[in-house]
Design an enzyme around this catalytic site. Structure first.
Site, PDB file in Angstrom:
ATOM      1  N   GLY A 191      10.484  27.539 -12.058  1.00 57.13           N
ATOM      2  CA  GLY A 191       9.608  27.769 -13.207  1.00 57.13           C
ATOM      3  C   GLY A 191       8.566  26.650 -13.269  1.00 57.13           C
ATOM      4  CB  ILE A 193       9.861  22.370 -16.222  1.00 59.75           C
ATOM      5  CG1 ILE A 193       9.192  22.558 -17.595  1.00 59.75           C
ATOM      6  CG2 ILE A 193      10.547  21.015 -16.136  1.00 59.75           C
ATOM      7  CD1 ILE A 193      10.134  22.526 -18.786  1.00 59.75           C
ATOM      8  CB  VAL A 246      22.488  26.622  -7.896  1.00 63.56           C
ATOM      9  CG1 VAL A 246      23.468  25.474  -8.001  1.00 63.56           C
ATOM     10  CG2 VAL A 246      21.241  26.211  -7.130  1.00 63.56           C
ATOM     11  N   GLY A 282      15.235  26.231 -17.447  1.00 60.36           N
ATOM     12  CA  GLY A 282      14.724  26.747 -18.719  1.00 60.36           C
ATOM     13  C   GLY A 282      15.184  25.901 -19.903  1.00 60.36           C
ATOM     14  NE  ARG A 283      12.163  22.482 -23.591  1.00 63.91           N
ATOM     15  CZ  ARG A 283      12.659  21.252 -23.639  1.00 63.91           C
ATOM     16  NH1 ARG A 283      12.995  20.612 -22.525  1.00 63.91           N
ATOM     17  NH2 ARG A 283      12.798  20.641 -24.797  1.00 63.91           N
ATOM     18  CG  HIS A 455     -25.890  25.070  -8.447  1.00 64.32           C
ATOM     19  ND1 HIS A 455     -24.858  25.690  -7.778  1.00 64.32           N
ATOM     20  CD2 HIS A 455     -26.604  24.389  -7.506  1.00 64.32           C
ATOM     21  CE1 HIS A 455     -24.959  25.418  -6.486  1.00 64.32           C
ATOM     22  NE2 HIS A 455     -26.005  24.626  -6.299  1.00 64.32           N
TER      23      HIS A 455
HETATM   24  P1  FAD Z   1       9.642  19.945 -29.843  1.00 62.23           P
HETATM   25  O1  FAD Z   1       8.480  19.344 -29.182  1.00 62.23           O
HETATM   26  O2  FAD Z   1      10.884  20.137 -29.056  1.00 62.23           O
HETATM   27  O3  FAD Z   1       9.929  19.043 -31.123  1.00 62.23           O
HETATM   28  C1  FAD Z   1      10.990  19.281 -31.978  1.00 62.23           C
HETATM   29  C2  FAD Z   1      11.292  18.015 -32.723  1.00 62.23           C
HETATM   30  O4  FAD Z   1      12.182  18.315 -33.769  1.00 62.23           O
HETATM   31  C3  FAD Z   1      11.985  16.956 -31.872  1.00 62.23           C
HETATM   32  O5  FAD Z   1      11.307  15.742 -31.995  1.00 62.23           O
HETATM   33  C4  FAD Z   1      13.393  16.880 -32.448  1.00 62.23           C
HETATM   34  O6  FAD Z   1      13.961  15.576 -32.385  1.00 62.23           O
HETATM   35  C5  FAD Z   1      13.147  17.279 -33.895  1.00 62.23           C
HETATM   36  N1  FAD Z   1      14.317  17.850 -34.575  1.00 62.23           N
HETATM   37  C6  FAD Z   1      15.116  18.855 -34.138  1.00 62.23           C
HETATM   38  N2  FAD Z   1      16.058  19.149 -35.066  1.00 62.23           N
HETATM   39  C7  FAD Z   1      15.834  18.304 -36.111  1.00 62.23           C
HETATM   40  C8  FAD Z   1      16.474  18.120 -37.359  1.00 62.23           C
HETATM   41  N3  FAD Z   1      17.493  18.875 -37.755  1.00 62.23           N
HETATM   42  N4  FAD Z   1      15.993  17.144 -38.164  1.00 62.23           N
HETATM   43  C9  FAD Z   1      14.941  16.380 -37.781  1.00 62.23           C
HETATM   44  N5  FAD Z   1      14.307  16.517 -36.624  1.00 62.23           N
HETATM   45  C10 FAD Z   1      14.743  17.478 -35.800  1.00 62.23           C
HETATM   46  N6  FAD Z   1       4.043  22.732 -22.931  1.00 62.23           N
HETATM   47  C11 FAD Z   1       2.717  22.873 -22.777  1.00 62.23           C
HETATM   48  O7  FAD Z   1       2.083  23.583 -23.557  1.00 62.23           O
HETATM   49  N7  FAD Z   1       2.054  22.224 -21.769  1.00 62.23           N
HETATM   50  C12 FAD Z   1       2.686  21.434 -20.876  1.00 62.23           C
HETATM   51  O8  FAD Z   1       2.071  20.868 -19.992  1.00 62.23           O
HETATM   52  C13 FAD Z   1       4.086  21.276 -21.009  1.00 62.23           C
HETATM   53  N8  FAD Z   1       4.777  20.482 -20.153  1.00 62.23           N
HETATM   54  C14 FAD Z   1       6.106  20.302 -20.338  1.00 62.23           C
HETATM   55  C15 FAD Z   1       6.776  19.474 -19.450  1.00 62.23           C
HETATM   56  C16 FAD Z   1       8.132  19.244 -19.597  1.00 62.23           C
HETATM   57  C17 FAD Z   1       8.854  18.336 -18.632  1.00 62.23           C
HETATM   58  C18 FAD Z   1       8.817  19.857 -20.695  1.00 62.23           C
HETATM   59  C19 FAD Z   1      10.292  19.597 -20.903  1.00 62.23           C
HETATM   60  C20 FAD Z   1       8.159  20.683 -21.584  1.00 62.23           C
HETATM   61  C21 FAD Z   1       6.800  20.924 -21.400  1.00 62.23           C
HETATM   62  N9  FAD Z   1       6.080  21.762 -22.257  1.00 62.23           N
HETATM   63  C22 FAD Z   1       4.736  21.941 -22.076  1.00 62.23           C
HETATM   64  C23 FAD Z   1       6.727  22.474 -23.378  1.00 62.23           C
HETATM   65  C24 FAD Z   1       6.458  21.735 -24.685  1.00 62.23           C
HETATM   66  O9  FAD Z   1       6.942  20.427 -24.588  1.00 62.23           O
HETATM   67  C25 FAD Z   1       7.127  22.472 -25.836  1.00 62.23           C
HETATM   68  O10 FAD Z   1       6.693  23.823 -25.853  1.00 62.23           O
HETATM   69  C26 FAD Z   1       6.760  21.836 -27.164  1.00 62.23           C
HETATM   70  O11 FAD Z   1       7.151  20.485 -27.196  1.00 62.23           O
HETATM   71  C27 FAD Z   1       7.420  22.591 -28.314  1.00 62.23           C
HETATM   72  O12 FAD Z   1       7.033  22.016 -29.509  1.00 62.23           O
HETATM   73  P2  FAD Z   1       7.919  22.097 -30.824  1.00 62.23           P
HETATM   74  O13 FAD Z   1       7.184  21.310 -31.840  1.00 62.23           O
HETATM   75  O14 FAD Z   1       8.275  23.496 -31.097  1.00 62.23           O
HETATM   76  O15 FAD Z   1       9.296  21.372 -30.454  1.00 62.23           O
HETATM   77  P1  AMP Z   2      11.752  28.742 -16.566  1.00 61.50           P
HETATM   78  O1  AMP Z   2      12.629  29.505 -17.508  1.00 61.50           O
HETATM   79  O2  AMP Z   2      10.371  29.308 -16.401  1.00 61.50           O
HETATM   80  O3  AMP Z   2      11.739  27.267 -16.852  1.00 61.50           O
HETATM   81  O4  AMP Z   2      12.389  28.889 -15.124  1.00 61.50           O
HETATM   82  C1  AMP Z   2      13.733  28.614 -14.833  1.00 61.50           C
HETATM   83  C2  AMP Z   2      14.074  29.268 -13.512  1.00 61.50           C
HETATM   84  O5  AMP Z   2      15.395  28.859 -13.103  1.00 61.50           O
HETATM   85  C3  AMP Z   2      14.100  30.789 -13.580  1.00 61.50           C
HETATM   86  O6  AMP Z   2      13.175  31.292 -12.647  1.00 61.50           O
HETATM   87  C4  AMP Z   2      15.549  31.152 -13.219  1.00 61.50           C
HETATM   88  O7  AMP Z   2      15.603  32.301 -12.405  1.00 61.50           O
HETATM   89  C5  AMP Z   2      16.007  29.930 -12.419  1.00 61.50           C
HETATM   90  N1  AMP Z   2      17.485  29.791 -12.393  1.00 61.50           N
HETATM   91  C6  AMP Z   2      18.351  29.928 -13.434  1.00 61.50           C
HETATM   92  N2  AMP Z   2      19.646  29.731 -13.036  1.00 61.50           N
HETATM   93  C7  AMP Z   2      19.607  29.466 -11.686  1.00 61.50           C
HETATM   94  C8  AMP Z   2      20.594  29.178 -10.680  1.00 61.50           C
HETATM   95  N3  AMP Z   2      21.917  29.123 -10.952  1.00 61.50           N
HETATM   96  N4  AMP Z   2      20.173  28.959  -9.410  1.00 61.50           N
HETATM   97  C9  AMP Z   2      18.855  29.005  -9.093  1.00 61.50           C
HETATM   98  N5  AMP Z   2      17.887  29.273 -10.005  1.00 61.50           N
HETATM   99  C10 AMP Z   2      18.229  29.498 -11.284  1.00 61.50           C
END
Ligand code: FAD
Ligand code: AMP
Length: 482
Positions: A191, A193, A246, A282-283, A455
């Site tokens: 994916g 990430i 995996v 994934g998340r 351009h």
């Molecule tokens: P979050 O950013 O997860 O924030 C939630 C916050 O709530 C956290 O700080 C947490 O501590 C707090 N919280 C949770 N429960 C409680 C509670 N009960 N009380 C108080 N605080 C609480 N997205 C993009 O658009 N572009 C990118 O380039 C991108 N790159 C990424 C790279 C990585 C490695 C990862 C992991 C994610 C990436 N994402 C990217 C996804 C992006 O980070 C998330 O979509 C975004 O952060 C979601 O925002 P949010 O505010 O919904 O939640």
């Molecule tokens: P994303 O949800 O876009 O962050 O992508 C996560 C990716 O991990 C998806 O394409 C899934 O198919 C892949 N995935 C989930 N479980 C497994 C596994 N056991 N082995 C290999 N790939 C996986």
């Protein structure tokens, strides 16, 4: 202890939550934002996943590693001799950390400037407009709010075959903090990430194998674009093995521990030994300690808070925005939802256009798209024109020696309205944005064709793709001439 009363309390300070809080306060609503994350010195860390362990640190490492890669392989053709570059991982990490601190500190200042109360602790929605806040030191107090916006975000998914030990097997957060370049790196999941983090370490010298369970690469992208991206990634040395699920892992060794990862594909069962493995499968929405028992908030079948198009939950005056609810887990999607909810609370009629959420993979070249892809349009039975322009025909891209990829624009063949744009190429995210804007204004391919572009600029490729959709691109042969 009874606490203060607010018009709006936001739980979570990621890009969905902090933006909602600032906008609410701008509109004259008394607002607090609760955040549970603290650093080693017990200071609240605002900014959520995005600023602390997501978008920003990953882009900092992508930028550093790309410069390293260019110094190693991209300079010679320009006649620049620099010798063999070395990477100082600790310094690269320090820079990444200072970018993160600057931005998270910035949110604190923005809260101050906008009169948002930043509250430190775990927020739990109790019902009757009450929120319990449990601070790090155990202190508990309640605040009340006319409106509650839940923005608690998401956390990485773990899978049973590869438990994360944060040493050898890490999640995305651990992969942003390696102290050296692993020689053999496994990435589970191709994916966004997995591809971004795999690219960081591949550029710095890791041999990277990406194991992906699905047979199809980037199933959410336009097939032609996904195919082109896969070809480029493989050329860069990412060994992407599709159809490889995996199934197990075994960590062994003393000081220099390694991990054997087991996987199966159509040829049978296999094992590979890695020095580190990144689990990027994934998340999932994060709801721990968030909802009091019996509150009765409805979740969907994937454990996300169920909301309507205006991010209203089934309970009055409780909203959910960002990763904790349906839709793509992207920072900008959450921020726009945050703005919408704040504005609707203030009596405005704001909407989010969910048809125009741009997606980006920040590899090099970048992959970016918006709207419908070719397969979706075919499935919907919509007749469309396709305009494709390769960067190999762009003077600016050739001048930069950065001419991989293409722009693909899809327009309705009856009305000429732009229906989607798909780009693999340098600066694809920024190039795409002009089409996102155009689509917001219901532009036609002809509108883009009639616009004057500077351009030489990479954006001329977008201009030419729009001309190509109507069969009259200038710098390539056209599929159809009209
Ligand atoms: P979050 O950013 O997860 O924030 C939630 C916050 O709530 C956290 O700080 C947490 O501590 C707090 N919280 C949770 N429960 C409680 C509670 N009960 N009380 C108080 N605080 C609480 N997205 C993009 O658009 N572009 C990118 O380039 C991108 N790159 C990424 C790279 C990585 C490695 C990862 C992991 C994610 C990436 N994402 C990217 C996804 C992006 O980070 C998330 O979509 C975004 O952060 C979601 O925002 P949010 O505010 O919904 O939640
Ligand atoms: P994303 O949800 O876009 O962050 O992508 C996560 C990716 O991990 C998806 O394409 C899934 O198919 C892949 N995935 C989930 N479980 C497994 C596994 N056991 N082995 C290999 N790939 C996986």
């Amino acid at each position: 202890m009874m606490g203060k009363h607010y018009d709006v309390v936001v739980i979570g300070s990621g890009p969905a939550g902090y933006v909602a809080a600032i906008r609410a306060s701008q509109l004259g609503l008394t607002t607090a934002c609760v955040e549970k994350w603290v650093d080693e010195d017990n200071q609240t860390k605002f900014g959520g996943t995005c600023l602390n362990v997501g978008c920003i640190p990953s882009k900092a490492l992508l930028d550093s590693s790309y410069k390293f890669h260019e110094a190693q392989e991209g300079f010679d053709i320009h006649g620049i001799k620099v010798g063999k570059p070395k990477i100082d991982v600790a310094k690269m990490m320090d820079r990444k950390n200072s970018v993160v601190s600057q931005l998270t500190g910035g949110i604190k200042s923005l809260f101050g400037a906008n009169k948002v109360d930043g509250l430190s602790g775990i927020g739990t929605v109790l019902g009757d407009n009450q929120i319990r806040i449990t601070a790090q030191d155990g202190t508990v107090f309640n605040v009340s709010a006319k409106n509650i916006i839940i923005a608690s975000g998401s956390v990485p998914i773990t899978i049973a075959p590869t438990p994360v030990d944060n040493e050898v097997v890490v999640d995305s957060t651990g992969a942003l903090d390696f102290d050296e370049v692993p020689k053999r790196l496994g990435v589970i999941g191709s994916g966004v990430i997995g591809l971004e983090l795999g690219s960081v370490w591949a550029r710095l010298g890791s041999q990277v194998v990406v194991l992906e369970a699905l047979d199809e690469f980037l199933p959410m992208a336009d097939k032609q674009i996904a195919k082109e991206a896969l070809k480029i990634y493989k050329k860069q040395g990412l060994d992407i093995q599709l159809g490889s699920r995996v199934t197990g892992s075994n960590v062994s060794g003393g000081a220099n521990r390694t991990v054997i990862v087991e996987f199966s594909n159509s040829q049978g069962d296999h094992q590979i030994t890695f020095d580190k493995v990144i689990v990027a499968v994934g998340r999932r929405p994060y709801l721990d300690d968030l909802l009091d028992d019996g509150l009765g908030i409805e979740l969907d079948d994937r454990g996300r808070i169920k909301v309507n198009a205006h991010c209203e939950t089934n309970l009055p005056s409780i909203y959910a925005v960002g990763d904790v609810t349906r839709g793509p887990m992207l920072a900008h999607k959450g921020s726009e939802e945050g703005v919408m909810v704040a504005e609707r609370i203030a009596g405005k009629m704001t909407q989010v256009n969910y048809d125009l959420v741009p997606s980006v993979i920040y590899t090099h070249p970048e992959v970016a798209w918006v709207g419908k892809n070719e397969e979706e349009l075919k499935a919907d039975g919509i007749e469309f024109n396709v305009g494709v322009f390769p960067f190999a025909a762009s003077g600016r891209a050739l001048a930069a020696n950065d001419a991989e990829g293409m722009v693909k624009l899809l327009a309705d063949s009856n009305t000429d309205r732009i229906l989607g744009c798909h780009i693999v190429g340098a600066s694809a995210a920024d190039l795409l944005q002009q089409i996102v804007i155009a689509m917001e204004f219901s532009a036609s391919a002809e509108d883009i064709g009639l616009t004057m572009f500077s351009h030489p600029a990479l954006s001329e490729a977008v201009h030419e793709a729009a001309l190509a959709a109507n069969g009259h691109a200038i710098h390539i042969g056209n599929r159809k001439r009209r």
